[in-house]
Design a protein around this motif. Structure first.
Motif, PDB file in Angstrom:
ATOM      1  N   UNK A   1     -38.828   6.248   3.762  1.00 42.92           N
ATOM      2  CA  UNK A   1     -38.343   5.057   3.065  1.00 42.92           C
ATOM      3  C   UNK A   1     -37.038   4.651   3.739  1.00 42.92           C
ATOM      4  N   UNK A   2     -37.109   3.667   4.620  1.00 41.66           N
ATOM      5  CA  UNK A   2     -35.914   3.272   5.367  1.00 41.66           C
ATOM      6  C   UNK A   2     -35.094   2.236   4.620  1.00 41.66           C
ATOM      7  N   UNK A   3     -35.612   1.758   3.494  1.00 39.73           N
ATOM      8  CA  UNK A   3     -34.878   0.776   2.725  1.00 39.73           C
ATOM      9  C   UNK A   3     -35.735   0.227   1.610  1.00 39.73           C
ATOM     10  N   UNK A   4     -35.288  -0.864   1.014  1.00 41.23           N
ATOM     11  CA  UNK A   4     -36.017  -1.491  -0.092  1.00 41.23           C
ATOM     12  C   UNK A   4     -35.740  -2.981  -0.105  1.00 41.23           C
ATOM     13  N   UNK A   5     -36.685  -3.702  -0.668  1.00 43.69           N
ATOM     14  CA  UNK A   5     -36.523  -5.138  -0.890  1.00 43.69           C
ATOM     15  C   UNK A   5     -36.445  -5.347  -2.401  1.00 43.69           C
ATOM     16  N   UNK A   6     -35.349  -5.955  -2.836  1.00 44.35           N
ATOM     17  CA  UNK A   6     -35.089  -6.117  -4.264  1.00 44.35           C
ATOM     18  C   UNK A   6     -35.162  -7.612  -4.587  1.00 44.35           C
ATOM     19  N   UNK A   7     -36.246  -8.018  -5.291  1.00 43.69           N
ATOM     20  CA  UNK A   7     -36.465  -9.427  -5.607  1.00 43.69           C
ATOM     21  C   UNK A   7     -36.336  -9.669  -7.096  1.00 43.69           C
ATOM     22  N   UNK A   8     -35.996 -10.878  -7.421  1.00 42.09           N
ATOM     23  CA  UNK A   8     -35.927 -11.268  -8.842  1.00 42.09           C
ATOM     24  C   UNK A   8     -36.240 -12.747  -8.969  1.00 42.09           C
ATOM     25  N   UNK A   9     -36.813 -13.082 -10.109  1.00 41.63           N
ATOM     26  CA  UNK A   9     -37.140 -14.481 -10.380  1.00 41.63           C
ATOM     27  C   UNK A   9     -37.309 -14.658 -11.885  1.00 41.63           C
ATOM     28  N   UNK A  10     -36.912 -15.814 -12.364  1.00 44.69           N
ATOM     29  CA  UNK A  10     -37.111 -16.145 -13.775  1.00 44.69           C
ATOM     30  C   UNK A  10     -38.559 -16.545 -13.996  1.00 44.69           C
ATOM     31  N   UNK A  11     -39.186 -15.943 -15.005  1.00 42.00           N
ATOM     32  CA  UNK A  11     -40.574 -16.302 -15.312  1.00 42.00           C
ATOM     33  C   UNK A  11     -40.632 -17.730 -15.819  1.00 42.00           C
ATOM     34  N   UNK A  12     -41.658 -18.483 -15.465  1.00 41.88           N
ATOM     35  CA  UNK A  12     -41.767 -19.866 -15.959  1.00 41.88           C
ATOM     36  C   UNK A  12     -41.911 -19.880 -17.474  1.00 41.88           C
TER      37      UNK A  12
END
Length: 511
Positions: A217-228
């Protein structure tokens, strides 16, 4: 049971249960619909973020592996155990929904990254600008916020070294799992939970996706979004929303109509009928055209029966009052006249004895009349009894031969009532000169016949009327057959005089 209650109608408990269930279902279904709709949007947002994260992670891994390894040292990061290596090296991967709004707790606002003294690996430093440019271009379409982290959880694009390693979903990603969470957008959101959950805009969906390279595991992608929000969803489902509103209004109309038709209108009609009874108009009552429920129909039938009974009793009281007044007037007049003559004192002993005898006779007639009136009242207020043997009901009257066929006949009368009926009938026969009185029972009708004087055809329809008598000069009161009829009414039986060439014949038909 009459036609009022014979038809099938919903019972009151059933109607009340339907109404209560409908009332309870409205908030329950509304809440459930909001939760299901919002949860669906959350799952769609989560799935979209996982797909975006997979693309970002792929670009991240490709860029990382493109850096020449000879100058940068060994590959950092968590080394995956065999089960996870198998999963991430598979030809295809599927992810089940990780979030459930109806079960999961909405977490507080995403914490800020914690400053750290750790430094980024040189390879992460070299690929950071390219990943930042990728995020800028993609986010214009995806509308998602993305943070690229190294194997320590440090933000690759932050000006000062800061780590998200303490965030639970990031910890999962750095251990080779996909992490997801629901977080409030702000502290204000946690204070308006119901509105936020209903609209779907008070929280954000967070997804942390591991970046795998050479089983590390060389890293991570951290995403976020408001649900419609649901408003956005319904904007695209306008027809469905209109149908839902229409069905809801129709359901409310059906419930209202059911209550009005099955309860309100019949109850108001019965109220009006009851007022009519109270005002003396009970003889005009008729069954309603619609009673709604079985219990109300039974109540309506009871009101009509009560009105009929009151009407009959009122008429009977009026008739009895008039007849008693008339019947008592003659003996009272005789007694008063005899008393006045006795007061004069100018009478012989024989005349005085005659007047005293007249007073006694008229007094006895009044006593007999009052006694029979009491008997009739008790007969009408009595209760039906069990069937009894006819032999136990036969009276003993001097000069009258009474016969029964068959001898073991069982009449649908109590023994006490049977004795009263047969005693009056037999005495009536004896008073009309009969010496023989016969009873014949065929299982449904009791036939009474005698060899007396009989009665004229013109009197057939009046024999059972109270105070009608053909032997008033002999002390008859006209209440004997009336008492018989009153008792038979308790059993639903009917007394009918039958024309005959000689003697008298009566038939008692039991229904």
């Amino acid at each position: 049971m009459s036609q009022i209650t014979r038809k099938w109608r919903p019972s009151m408990p059933l109607v009340v249960s339907i109404v209560c269930a409908s009332l309870l279902a409205v908030p329950v279904l509304t809440t459930l619909a909001l939760q299901i709709g919002t949860n669906r949007l959350v799952n769609e947002t989560e799935a979209s973020l996982i797909k975006q994260a997979a693309i970002y992670a792929g670009a991240y891994a490709v860029a990382f592996e493109a850096v020449p390894p000879e100058a940068e040292g060994p590959i950092p990061g968590y080394y995956l155990p065999p089960p996870k290596r198998i999963f991430w090296s598979a030809a295809s991967r599927t992810f089940r929904p990780l979030l459930n709004l109806r079960q999961d707790v909405v977490e507080p606002v995403r914490p800020d990254p914690i400053p750290t003294t750790e430094r980024l690996d040189p390879r992460h430093v070299r690929i950071a600008p390219g990943l930042g440019a990728l995020a800028d271009n993609a986010s214009r379409t995806t509308l998602s916020t993305v943070v690229f982290l190294d194997h320590q959880g440090i933000d690759l694009l932050a000006g000062e070294a800061a780590s998200f390693a303490a965030v639970p979903e990031v910890q999962q990603a750095l251990q080779g799992d996909v992490g997801a969470a629901l977080r409030w957008r702000s502290d204000a959101g946690s204070r308006i939970r119901l509105a936020a959950l209903g609209g779907g805009t008070g929280f954000r969906v967070m997804v942390a996706y591991p970046v795998i390279s050479h089983n590390r595991v060389i890293g991570a992608v951290y995403l976020s979004r408001t649900a419609p929000g649901l408003s956005e969803y319904f904007a695209g489902e306008r027809i469905a929303a209109i149908v839902l509103v229409a069905v809801t209004l129709l359901s409310a109309a059906v419930v209202g109509t059911l209550l009005v038709r099955t309860m309100l209108r019949p109850i108001r009609a019965l109220r009006d009928q009851s007022r009519m009874v109270a005002n003396g108009g009970h003889s005009e009552l008729a069954p309603l055209s619609h009673y709604g429920m079985r219990e109300i129909a039974e109540l309506g039938e009871a009101v009509i029966i009560m009105a009929g009974t009151l009407s009959r009793r009122s008429k009977e009281i009026s008739i009895y009052t008039n007849h008693v007044t008339h019947e008592l007037k003659s003996p009272v007049t005789s007694i008063m006249g005899a008393a006045e003559l006795l007061e004069d004192g100018d009478l012989s002993g024989a005349a005085q004895q005659s007047l005293i005898g007249s007073i006694k006779t008229q007094g006895q007639r009044m006593d007999l009349l009052l006694q029979q009136l009491r008997d009739m009242t008790r007969s009408r207020e009595g209760m039906r009894g069990e069937a009894g043997p006819a032999r136990a009901m036969l009276p003993e009257i001097a000069g009258l031969d009474i016969s029964l066929a068959p001898l073991d006949a069982i009449l649908p009368l109590s023994v006490a009532h049977g004795q009263t009926i047969l005693a009056h009938m037999a005495q009536n026969a004896r008073h009309h000169g009969a010496t023989r009185f016969e009873l014949d029972w065929d299982g449904g009708t009791l036939r009474l016949s005698d060899n007396g004087e009989g009665f004229a055809d013109i009197d057939l329809g009046r024999l059972a009327e109270p105070f009608f008598t053909t032997r008033r000069e002999d002390g008859g009161t006209g209440l004997g057959l009336a008492i018989v009829v009153a008792i038979l009414d308790l059993y639903g039986a009917r007394l009918t005089p039958v024309a005959a060439p000689g003697g008298a014949i009566f038939e008692i038909a039991f229904g």
